[in-house]
Design a protein around this motif. Structure first.
Motif, mmCIF file in Angstrom:
data_model
loop_
_atom_site.group_PDB
_atom_site.id
_atom_site.type_symbol
_atom_site.label_atom_id
_atom_site.label_comp_id
_atom_site.label_asym_id
_atom_site.label_seq_id
_atom_site.Cartn_x
_atom_site.Cartn_y
_atom_site.Cartn_z
ATOM 1 N N ALA A 177 -55.718 -9.093 157.389
ATOM 2 C CA ALA A 177 -56.801 -9.823 157.859
ATOM 3 C C ALA A 177 -58.009 -8.794 157.362
ATOM 4 O O ALA A 177 -59.128 -9.054 157.233
ATOM 5 C CB ALA A 177 -56.191 -10.906 159.023
ATOM 6 N N ALA A 224 -58.544 -7.803 153.655
ATOM 7 C CA ALA A 224 -59.455 -8.924 153.282
ATOM 8 C C ALA A 224 -60.849 -9.269 153.457
ATOM 9 O O ALA A 224 -61.595 -9.589 153.089
ATOM 10 C CB ALA A 224 -58.819 -10.587 153.931
ATOM 11 N N ALA A 266 -58.836 -14.766 154.197
ATOM 12 C CA ALA A 266 -59.422 -14.049 152.705
ATOM 13 C C ALA A 266 -59.624 -14.973 152.010
ATOM 14 O O ALA A 266 -59.600 -14.689 150.671
ATOM 15 C CB ALA A 266 -57.982 -13.771 152.424
ATOM 16 N N ARG A 273 -56.908 -15.382 149.146
ATOM 17 C CA ARG A 273 -56.228 -14.129 147.725
ATOM 18 C C ARG A 273 -55.046 -13.672 148.848
ATOM 19 O O ARG A 273 -54.615 -12.676 149.700
ATOM 20 C CB ARG A 273 -57.267 -13.340 148.319
ATOM 21 C CG ARG A 273 -58.597 -13.559 147.608
ATOM 22 C CD ARG A 273 -59.511 -12.108 147.304
ATOM 23 N NE ARG A 273 -60.155 -11.695 148.149
ATOM 24 C CZ ARG A 273 -60.100 -11.086 148.800
ATOM 25 N NH1 ARG A 273 -58.867 -9.566 149.138
ATOM 26 N NH2 ARG A 273 -60.899 -10.645 150.314
#
Length: 373
Positions: A66, A69, A103, A106
Motif C-alpha cells: 500500500a 502503491a 492501488a 494494480r
C-alpha cells in the motif's frame, strides 16, 4: 510479457564491508527498489512473506505494498509469496481487496506454503497438513471473493455463517492469483484446476526440474478446459548480477554468493550458474540466457528477478535494476513478444480481466436480444 523484481527481505551483512543494514534500511530499501523498477520501465514488484529473522519481508505484505502503491502509478504489486497455509483466508480476502482499491487494481497474489517449517506451529498449524491446508484455505478464499454471502465449514478453520467479506473486490474482480511451488505437483494441479497462474521460483533448481513441473501444470490446465496447454499462465524466477565485463561481474559478486545464507558454502558459483538460472556476467549474457527459458517451458508470461539478496547494498541493487530496465528487459520484451503466438495470452491484469468481463456482458446481452427477436 511482464518483467519485474522480487525481494525476500533478508538482513544480511555485506561480506565486503562487514556492515549489516538495519531493519529500517532494508524496509525503506524495498520501497526505493520498487520506485526504481517503475522508473526504468519494469512491470512488477513482489515481496516475500516471512515471520522470522533474518528477514524483514513483511508479515503483512499489504502494508508495504500500500505504501508503494501511493508512490507509483503503473507498477503491478504482488507477493512472493502469501502463505495460504498459515494465514486466515478471511484476512487475506479483506486485506488484498482493500489493497486493490488503494492501488486502483494494480494487485495480484502468489500463493505458497513457504520454506520455513517452524512457521506452522507459530500459527497453530501442523506442517504435515501443508498441502491440505493450501487446498482448503484457497477454496475458501475464492468463495469469499466471488460470493457475497458465504456459509462454509471445513477441517482447519471455524465455520462461517452468512459471512460477507468487505470490501468487495474492486469492480467485482478478485486479484489474479499465481500458485507458487518449486517441488509440489499438488500445487501445479491446484493452479490448473482453477485456471490460475503457476509460478515456478526456480532460482535453486535445474531447468530439467522446472520443465517437468511446468509441463504438468500445462497438461492439467488443458485437461480442465481452460484452453490449450500453451495458453496456460506461467511465471519464472531468476537471479542476475551484471557488469559490462563478465569477469568483473563474477569477481564482484563472488563474495556475496559465497557468504549467502541460503546457498553459500555449497556448490561453487560456477557450478550454480551451470545448474540454475543464476546468471552473473554481462547484460548480453543475461539476455542470451533468459531467451533460452522458453525453450524449456514454452512461451511464458512473467519473469521476476531476485536483485537484492545476500547482503548486496541498496546502491548495488538499484544499479542492477537500472541495467535490467535500460539494457536487458527492452531486448527480452521485444524478442519474446515477437516469438509469442497470437493465441498465447499476456499475464492477466485488472484491466484485462475487467475488459473481458465487459465483453462477456455484451455478448450475453447480444445473445439475449437475438433470442427475443
Amino acid at each position: 510479457m511482464q518483467f519485474g523484481i522480487f525481494t525476500i527481505g533478508d538482513v544480511t551483512a555485506d561480506p565486503t564491508t562487514g556492515r549489516t543494514p538495519t531493519e529500517a534500511e532494508r524496509i525503506k530499501g524495498a520501497i526505493a527498489m520498487a520506485k526504481k523498477a517503475e522508473e526504468v520501465g519494469l512491470d512488477v514488484f513482489a515481496t516475500g512473506e516471512h515471520h522470522n529473522p533474518p528477514f524483514v519481508a513483511p508479515a503483512n505484505p499489504p502494508v508495504l505494498l500500500a505504501n508503494i502503491a501511493a508512490q507509483t502509478q503503473r507498477l503491478v504489486l504482488s507477493t512472493s509469496t502469501t502463505l495460504i497455509t498459515t494465514n486466515d483466508p478471511v484476512r487475506i480476502a479483506e486485506d488484498y481487496a482493500y489493497l486493490q482499491h488503494l492501488a486502483d487494481g494494480r494487485v495480484d497474489l502468489m500463493m505458497g506454503r513457504g520454506n520455513t517449517g517452524p512457521v506452522y506451529p507459530w500459527f497453530g498449524k501442523d506442517i504435515r497438513d501443508g498441502i491440505p491446508l493450501a487446498i482448503e484455505n484457497y477454496a475458501l478464499l475464492r468463495g469469499l471473493w466471488t460470493e457475497e454471502n458465504v456459509t462454509w465449514e471445513g477441517k482447519y478453520r471455524s465455520p462461517l455463517q452468512s459471512f460477507t467479506s468487505t470490501p468487495r473486490p474492486l469492480d467485482g474482480i478478485p486479484p489474479f492469483v499465481w500458485h507458487g511451488s518449486i517441488r509440489s505437483p499438488e500445487i501445479a494441479e491446484q493452479a490448473a484446476y482453477y485456471g490460475d497462474g503457476f509460478f515456478h521460483n526456480n532460482i535453486f533448481w535445474p531447468m530439467s526440474h522446472t520443465k517437468q513441473m511446468v509441463q504438468l501444470y500445462r497438461r492439467r490446465f488443458e485437461h480442465y478446459g481452460h484452453g490449450s496447454a500453451d495458453q496456460a499462465i506461467v511465471g519464472l524466477g531468476g537471479q542476475v548480477f551484471m557488469r559490462p565485463n563478465s569477469q568483473d561481474a563474477v569477481r564482484e559478486f563472488r563474495p556475496y554468493f559465497d557468504n549467502a545464507p541460503v546457498y553459500g558454502h555449497g556448490p561453487s558459483l560456477e557450478e550454480f550458474m551451470r545448474q540454475t538460472p543464476l546468471t552473473v556476467g554481462s547484460p548480453q549474457q543475461v539476455i542470451d540466457r533468459y531467451m533460452t527459458m522458453r525453450d524449456h517451458v514454452g512461451d511464458y508470461q512473467r519473469q521476476l528477478f531476485l536483485i537484492d539478496h545476500a547482503g548486496l547494498p541498496l546502491e548495488l541493487a538499484l544499479e542492477q535494476i537500472e541495467i535490467l530496465g535500460t539494457e536487458v528487459v527492452p531486448v527480452l520484451r521485444k524478442e519474446q513478444d515477437a516469438l509469442r503466438p497470437a493465441h498465447v495470452p499476456e499475464a492477466p491484469t485488472h484491466e484485462s480481466l475487467l475488459a473481458a468481463q465487459r465483453e462477456d456482458v455484451l455478448d450475453t446481452d447480444d445473445a439475449f436480444e437475438g433470442a427475443t427477436l
